[in-house]
Design an enzyme around this catalytic site. Structure first.
Site, PDB file in Angstrom:
ATOM      1  N   LYS A  30       1.398  -1.152   0.055  1.00  0.00           N
ATOM      2  CA  LYS A  30       0.456   0.077  -0.107  1.00  0.00           C
ATOM      3  C   LYS A  30       0.528   1.541   0.290  1.00  0.00           C
ATOM      4  O   LYS A  30       1.959   1.484   0.563  1.00  0.00           O
ATOM      5  CB  LYS A  30      -0.801  -0.092   1.288  1.00  0.00           C
ATOM      6  CG  LYS A  30      -0.268  -0.151   2.300  1.00  0.00           C
ATOM      7  CD  LYS A  30      -1.513   0.060   4.086  1.00  0.00           C
ATOM      8  CE  LYS A  30      -0.338  -0.544   5.081  1.00  0.00           C
ATOM      9  NZ  LYS A  30      -1.383  -0.989   5.806  1.00  0.00           N
ATOM     10  N   TYR A 251      13.627  30.596   8.202  1.00  0.00           N
ATOM     11  CA  TYR A 251      13.237  31.586   8.648  1.00  0.00           C
ATOM     12  C   TYR A 251      13.258  31.398   9.590  1.00  0.00           C
ATOM     13  O   TYR A 251      13.074  30.414  10.943  1.00  0.00           O
ATOM     14  CB  TYR A 251      11.771  30.416   8.075  1.00  0.00           C
ATOM     15  CG  TYR A 251      11.537  30.852   6.550  1.00  0.00           C
ATOM     16  CD1 TYR A 251      11.108  30.878   5.946  1.00  0.00           C
ATOM     17  CD2 TYR A 251      11.217  29.218   5.896  1.00  0.00           C
ATOM     18  CE1 TYR A 251      10.307  31.817   4.313  1.00  0.00           C
ATOM     19  CE2 TYR A 251      10.919  29.291   4.283  1.00  0.00           C
ATOM     20  CZ  TYR A 251      10.761  31.063   4.433  1.00  0.00           C
ATOM     21  OH  TYR A 251      10.312  30.789   2.288  1.00  0.00           O
TER      22      TYR A 251
HETATM   23  C1  LIG Z   1      -0.633  -1.773   6.824  1.00  0.00           C
HETATM   24  C2  LIG Z   1      -1.056  -2.891   6.997  1.00  0.00           C
HETATM   25  C3  LIG Z   1      -0.070  -4.377   7.237  1.00  0.00           C
HETATM   26  C4  LIG Z   1       1.558  -4.044   6.899  1.00  0.00           C
HETATM   27  O1  LIG Z   1       1.917  -4.243   8.865  1.00  0.00           O
HETATM   28  P1  LIG Z   1       3.399  -2.978   8.657  1.00  0.00           P
HETATM   29  O2  LIG Z   1       3.065  -3.045  10.261  1.00  0.00           O
HETATM   30  O3  LIG Z   1       4.470  -2.246   7.935  1.00  0.00           O
HETATM   31  O4  LIG Z   1       4.099  -4.621   9.372  1.00  0.00           O
HETATM   32  C5  LIG Z   1      -0.168  -5.571   8.342  1.00  0.00           C
HETATM   33  N1  LIG Z   1      -2.369  -5.232   7.661  1.00  0.00           N
HETATM   34  C6  LIG Z   1      -3.171  -4.362   7.400  1.00  0.00           C
HETATM   35  C7  LIG Z   1      -4.261  -4.561   7.941  1.00  0.00           C
HETATM   36  C8  LIG Z   1      -2.339  -3.364   7.436  1.00  0.00           C
HETATM   37  O5  LIG Z   1      -3.081  -2.377   7.481  1.00  0.00           O
END
Ligand SMILES: *Cc1c(COP(=O)(O)O)cnc(C)c1O
Length: 379
Positions: A30, A251
């Protein structure tokens, strides 16, 4: 320049696959594979034997689908937006069904097409984020017709505190998951993210689901897993100057030179994902020398105190290490007061991404290419 080492990615996949033993290891890709590029990352992992990929959104799944083998499965963690069912079904995507509404809409799509459609049932075992509540699982059990036309590929849930191995929520979520599963049609189960895999076999079930560890970042404070760094980040110097003691820098003049100083301006800022909370914190590295960030991080640039390196060593175009052998993603996260996940996913689309390393080498092939090995009955 964001350099992504596909050999290290594949080595991390191989480590997670070894940790899972005979249980296959999926990949969570993702958010553009946590900022590293979903297509090249997923392709490299597919070559290494990975057959199951998780994204968050329908649009991410649609973008990834043509890049992967037809036999590889793409799951959509957030489920489908109402009206997205047709597109998902036409592309052979597998939604995670998080509510009875999503179950009903997917079942209706199956009936419309007069086929059975693959889906995942997510249950809320205690994170209170996504998935069917115990009451909704009860309603499904009482009215199994709600699932008509849905081939349940997987029952899944997600851990809230897996990065803290001693947290009591881990054991209670495990128990809740085991219980909820028994009220659903028999199907393979998936429970463990990266940290969950490291919790041990009780948490593995039938499919591991790591994200962050693939990308070389430790999910919790325990840094003992042999993960290889995947990302290197360099930014170029675009100007240098000498300033007198007492000169304000950047800044708000929140930094004032304490003595005559040589400064270098780097072409990276918060619009590139180098968080503004790194203002006055952390370092760039040149020849192994730590060069402190001084003043606020701007949108497109930041300033380093480079007094510690010889003037002739640094000029327009000199690359400065920001993530690499001298400073890990975890180090930067610590300085910024956040977690490695946010650092990686913030390293946005603005950089040139450069992929190095051989994809298909280290992992061998997944023990279970097509289907899940263990089923409900084996457990
Ligand atoms: C993002 C996510 C993962 C992966 O998690 P990590 O901590 O990056 O290994 C697995 N399952 C779900 C439902 C997630 O949202």
């Amino acid at each position: 320049m964001l350099r992504i080492d596909l050999s290290a990615l594949v080595a991390n996949y191989a480590f997670l696959q070894r940790s899972l033993g005979a249980v296959p290891c999926a990949a969570v890709v993702k958010a553009e594979a946590y900022g590293l590029g979903a297509v090249p990352v997923a392709r490299a992992l597919e070559q290494a034997g990975c057959r199951h990929f998780f994204v968050a959104h329908l649009c991410e799944a649609l973008a990834l689908r043509p890049a992967l083998d037809r036999r590889s499965t793409i799951f959509i963690l957030n489920g489908l937006p109402p009206g997205g069912e047709g597109e998902a079904a036409a592309s052979g995507l597998v939604p995670v069904l998080n509510s009875l509404e999503q179950v009903q809409a997917w079942s209706a799509e199956a009936r419309r097409r007069e086929v059975s459609l693959p889906g995942v049932l997510q249950v809320d075992s205690g994170m209170s984020r996504l998935g069917l509540s115990a009451a909704e699982v009860g309603r499904l059990e009482a009215a199994p017709d709600l699932l008509a036309g849905i081939e349940v590929k997987l029952v899944m849930s997600h851990l809230a505190c897996a990065d803290e191995p001693g947290h009591p929520a881990n054991a209670s979520q495990l128990q809740a998951f085991e219980t909820l599963r028994r009220h659903l049609p028999p199907a393979p189960a998936s429970f463990a993210n990266s940290a969950g895999i490291l919790l041990g076999p009780d948490y593995h079930f039938d499919l591991g689901r790591p994200g962050i560890a693939l990308y070389g970042v430790h999910p919790g404070i325990d840094r003992s897993a042999p993960l290889q760094p995947v990302v290197r980040l360099e930014a170029s110097v675009i100007q240098t100057r000498l300033v007198e003691g007492g000169t304000g820098v950047g800044y708000g003049h929140v930094f004032t030179a304490t003595r005559p100083m040589r400064l270098a301006t780097l072409a990276i800022g918060y619009a590139d994902g180098w968080l503004r909370s790194l203002s006055g914190r952390g370092y760039g590295f040149l020849d192994g020398t730590a060069l402190p960030i001084v003043g606020r991080v701007s949108m497109d640039s930041l300033t380093l105190d480079v007094s510690a390196v010889p003037a002739e060593r640094i000029g327009y175009g000199t690359p400065i290490e920001l993530i690499g052998p001298h400073q890990t993603v975890d180090d930067v996260a610590g300085q910024a007061g956040t977690i490695g996940y946010e650092i990686l996913t913030s390293l946005g689309q603005r950089y040139a991404r450069d992929y190095v390393g051989e994809a298909g080498s280290a992992a061998g092939s997944s023990p279970v290419p097509e289907e899940f090995e263990r089923t409900e009955r084996d457990r």
